[in-house]
Design an enzyme around this catalytic site. Structure first.
Site, short mmCIF file in Angstrom:
data_model
loop_
_atom_site.label_atom_id
_atom_site.label_comp_id
_atom_site.label_asym_id
_atom_site.label_seq_id
_atom_site.Cartn_x
_atom_site.Cartn_y
_atom_site.Cartn_z
N GLU A 76 40.17 31.54 42.85
CA GLU A 76 41.29 31.09 42.39
C GLU A 76 40.81 32.24 40.81
O GLU A 76 41.51 32.26 39.92
CB GLU A 76 41.39 29.90 41.75
CG GLU A 76 42.63 29.10 40.77
CD GLU A 76 43.83 29.52 41.04
OE1 GLU A 76 43.78 30.01 42.35
OE2 GLU A 76 44.99 29.75 39.72
N ASP A 77 39.41 31.71 40.50
CA ASP A 77 39.09 32.06 39.61
C ASP A 77 37.86 33.84 39.42
O ASP A 77 37.41 33.97 38.00
CB ASP A 77 37.68 31.29 38.56
CG ASP A 77 38.76 30.34 37.93
OD1 ASP A 77 40.23 30.26 38.10
OD2 ASP A 77 38.19 28.89 38.07
#
Ligand code: MN
Length: 724
Positions: A76-77
């Site tokens: 996600e990051d």
């Protein structure tokens, strides 16, 4: 911050066979992936996944779970991708991280407080593997611990969400310690005044009765020892939030709460639990009606313990909890603890089936499933791996753009979604976007999908939708709307026919004459009569005669003929076998590409003309991107035997004698018809020329056969569908 070697050492302490290499690789990979990222507190981002892993190490979870915890925010990051995780860590760990990435996306959405129960279900449904949920809870717990660094507005939202969703979920999974800590932090943020007041009061009580508590603890330990019971006795204070809840529930003031102090007695086996209870009840007077046996009568989340309240030496009420060490571990850590207790007695196994009452809501039936797995598996690792949450597998949960959660049965389509939101939305639905992209209305919705329904006031639901929808609500509404729509069409058509015939007689329609005619033709009102004309049940000339008018014989005959023609038109209106279009719409296939059954199609509405059918790859569709109201979702129906459909092909041929003949012959051999043929020289390429052919074929399979047949010819260089 925990060091790499510490992490490995701590895992190996409870699991000597843990995959050390995996832990090391996950540690290094996550650390590199997060690089210079920092958290709101200013510390290195990597500290967060590391702390989450540490929480799970405390729960003594398997190496795969710990690795997933280290990696949980990478996809996600950071630049990391799912594919890379599959390559580096295998499909299982990648799947765990994928589950966490999906859940994280949900966190970003606004949610309505009233939907908490549904959201908990959604979380469970999305966490196919229980380890996903365990990592998620640890993730949330660490985020709560560091919440003071977050902006006040977000802090409130996260605290609220934790109170409504994650803390109860931890509770239902029997992870009391996690639940308590989440609630304590959330309560302090959501209700700082009450939190402060209760804590101060607890502090004062504690100071006042400090000696007293110590006295009870000593006396109890002594009595137990005298009875040869090896026990650990611990004083226990109630938490601020649980006191607050009790005050609210029972409408009490803080002073009126009696059982603020309690003790916990931990022993080695069930037998000693009951013996210790005997000691307690002999020593102090039991408060009637307060004894609860959750050992022989366990709660649904596997909590087991004896509870009693006694009157202490200075007449204060003291709560006692008596349980084994194992029961205590399960009470504190729930599902996570099960992995460690494989040697469960026969008796307890036999109980497992009945401990969860049959009347229990579907929601937490998976606990029963957990117990089953517990009996079958033979290592903690296996236990976790095979604990797939099969909960809510018959439901999907989707969001409206405003964050409202809609629960639908598996297999539900955007049509069902639209009707679930509101009947008027279903009735006017012409298209949809799923997760921001145009999608077909027959798509099967997936958990967590955000669905935007595109509406048009001109729309009425096509009858074919009834077969596509899966929910009863949608089906019934479509039937209703279809009936009403068809009637409206017939009424309009009938009125037009009657007015035209009147005009030929030099008359205008009048309600007065209609009123005379109605009883004669057996209809209650004008609309009924018009609808009968439209349907072809009533000949317009007969209606005029019933009005007392003289109708020209020729017109009367024509009106009869036309009437039956209308009926034909209504019944077999479109010859194209396409579902999803309103029955009164004219259909045609986009001539520059063609379209054949079996390939995905969409329709574009042109007011006053009808619907043009495009294959989904048609470039021409781009020009309608900004006019979603014109899009209709279409599907092929069953074509009549022998019916042919157009498909335009572009063929690049070697510029040699006989090339054209070879193409024509091949198409003929496969039973295709050539409808149109044009030749174009290819710019700058003298050895090749391009042929454009409009073919007529039965369906996509037939077309593919022909294309493959052509491709096999040596003189054919390239062959493609024309996209527009
Ligand atoms: Mn995280």
């Amino acid at each position: 911050m925990m060091r790499q070697y510490e992490l490995v050492e701590r895992v190996q302490k409870y699991d000597p066979n843990a995959d050390e290499d995996l832990l090391n690789r996950a540690y290094v990979y996550a650390m590199k992936a997060h690089g210079n990222q920092t958290r709101a507190s200013g510390e290195a981002y990597f500290n967060h996944p590391l702390e989450v892993a540490a929480i799970l190490v405390d729960m003594k979870l398997d190496a795969a779970t710990i690795a997933a915890a280290l990696l949980h925010d990478t996809v996600e990051d950071t630049e990391a991708t799912h594919l890379e995780l599959v390559e580096k860590f295998g499909p299982d760990i990648a799947a765990l991280v994928d589950g966490l990435t999906k859940i994280k996306k949900l966190d970003m959405m606004t949610k309505e407080a009233t939907q908490a129960e549904n959201l908990r279900k959604l979380l469970l449904a999305m966490s196919r593997d229980i380890r996903v949920l365990l990592v998620k809870l640890a993730d949330r717990l660490h985020n709560m611990r560091t919440l003071s660094h977050v902006k006040p507005e977000k802090r409130l939202r996260v605290a609220q969400e934790t109170m409504e969703i994650y803390a109860p979920l931890a509770g239902r999974m029997g992870m009391q310690v996690v639940r308590d800590e989440m609630e304590d932090i959330a309560f302090a943020i959501l209700n700082p005044t009450a939190n402060k007041m209760i804590r101060e009061r607890l502090e004062r009580l504690h100071q006042e009765s400090g000696d007293l508590l110590q006295g009870i603890e000593l006396a109890l330990s002594k009595s137990l020892a005298e009875n040869q019971i090896v026990a650990e006795v611990k004083g226990r204070e109630k938490r601020a939030y649980s006191i607050f809840r009790k005050m609210e529930r029972k409408h009490l003031a803080l002073d009126q709460l009696s059982d603020i102090f309690g003790f916990r007695v931990l022993v080695n086996n069930v037998d000693e639990c009951y013996r210790a209870l005997g000691v307690v009840h002999q020593k102090w007077l039991a408060v009637p009606g307060k004894f609860k046996d959750y050992i022989s009568n366990s709660k649904q989340n596997d909590y087991r313990s004896l509870h009693t309240i006694v009157i202490g030496p200075h007449s204060q009420r003291v709560e006692m909890q008596i349980r084994t060490f194992e029961m205590h571990d399960i009470a504190e850590r729930g599902v996570a603890a099960h992995a460690l207790y494989k040697d469960i007695s026969e008796a307890k196994q036999a109980e497992a089936g009945v401990r969860i009452p049959a009347t229990e809501s579907n929601a937490y039936r998976w606990l029963r499933h957990l117990m089953d797995v517990l009996q079958e598996g033979d290592s903690p690792k296996e236990f976790l791996e095979h604990t797939r949450l099969e909960l809510f597998h018959d439901q999907v949960f989707c969001f409206t753009p405003k964050g409202q959660l809609i629960a639908l049965p598996v297999g539900a389509t955007p049509i069902d979604f639209a009707y679930a939101v509101h009947t008027s939305i279903g009735d006017s639905c012409v298209g949809c976007k799923i997760n921001g992209r145009h999608a077909t209305l027959v798509a099967k919705l997936q958990n967590g999908d955000e669905v935007v329904i595109i509406r048009s006031d001109a729309q009425t639901p096509p009858p074919a939708w009834e077969a596509i929808a899966v929910t009863g609500k949608a089906k019934a509404a479509i039937r209703r709307a279809t009936r009403a729509d068809i009637r409206k069409q017939y009424t309009g058509l009938g009125r037009e026919m009657v007015e035209k015939l009147l005009a030929r007689q030099g008359k205008e329609f009048s309600e007065k004459e209609m009123a005379i005619a109605l009883p004669r033709v057996g209809h209650r009102n004008s609309d009924d009569a018009f609808a009968a004309v439209g349907r072809g049940d009533l000949v317009p000339a007969d209606l005029l005669k019933a009005m007392g008018l003289v109708v020209d014989e020729k017109d009367a005959k024509a009106s009869k003929r036309k009437s039956s023609k209308v009926r034909d038109l209504q019944e077999g209106q479109f010859s194209l076998p396409v579902r999803g279009a309103a029955s009164n719409m004219a259909l045609k296939i986009y001539p520059l590409t063609g379209a054949v059954p079996g390939e995905r199609i969409v329709g574009i509405i042109t007011p006053g003309e009808g619907i043009t059918i495009y294959p989904i790859f048609a470039e021409a569709l781009e020009q309608f991107d900004q006019e979603p109201e014109r899009w209709v979702d279409l599907a092929w129906g069953v074509a009549e035997e022998g019916m042919r459909f157009p498909a335009r092909l572009s063929i690049t041929l070697m510029n040699e004698v006989g090339a054209l003949g070879q193409v024509a012959q091949t198409i003929g051999e496969y039973g295709g018809n050539i409808d149109e043929l044009t030749m174009q020289a290819r710019h700058g390429v003298r050895d090749f020329f391009e042929l454009r052919i409009l073919l007529e074929v039965f369906d996509i399979r037939h077309l593919n056969e022909i294309m493959n047949g052509l491709r096999a010819k040596p003189l054919v260089n390239e062959i493609n569908r024309v996209a527009g």
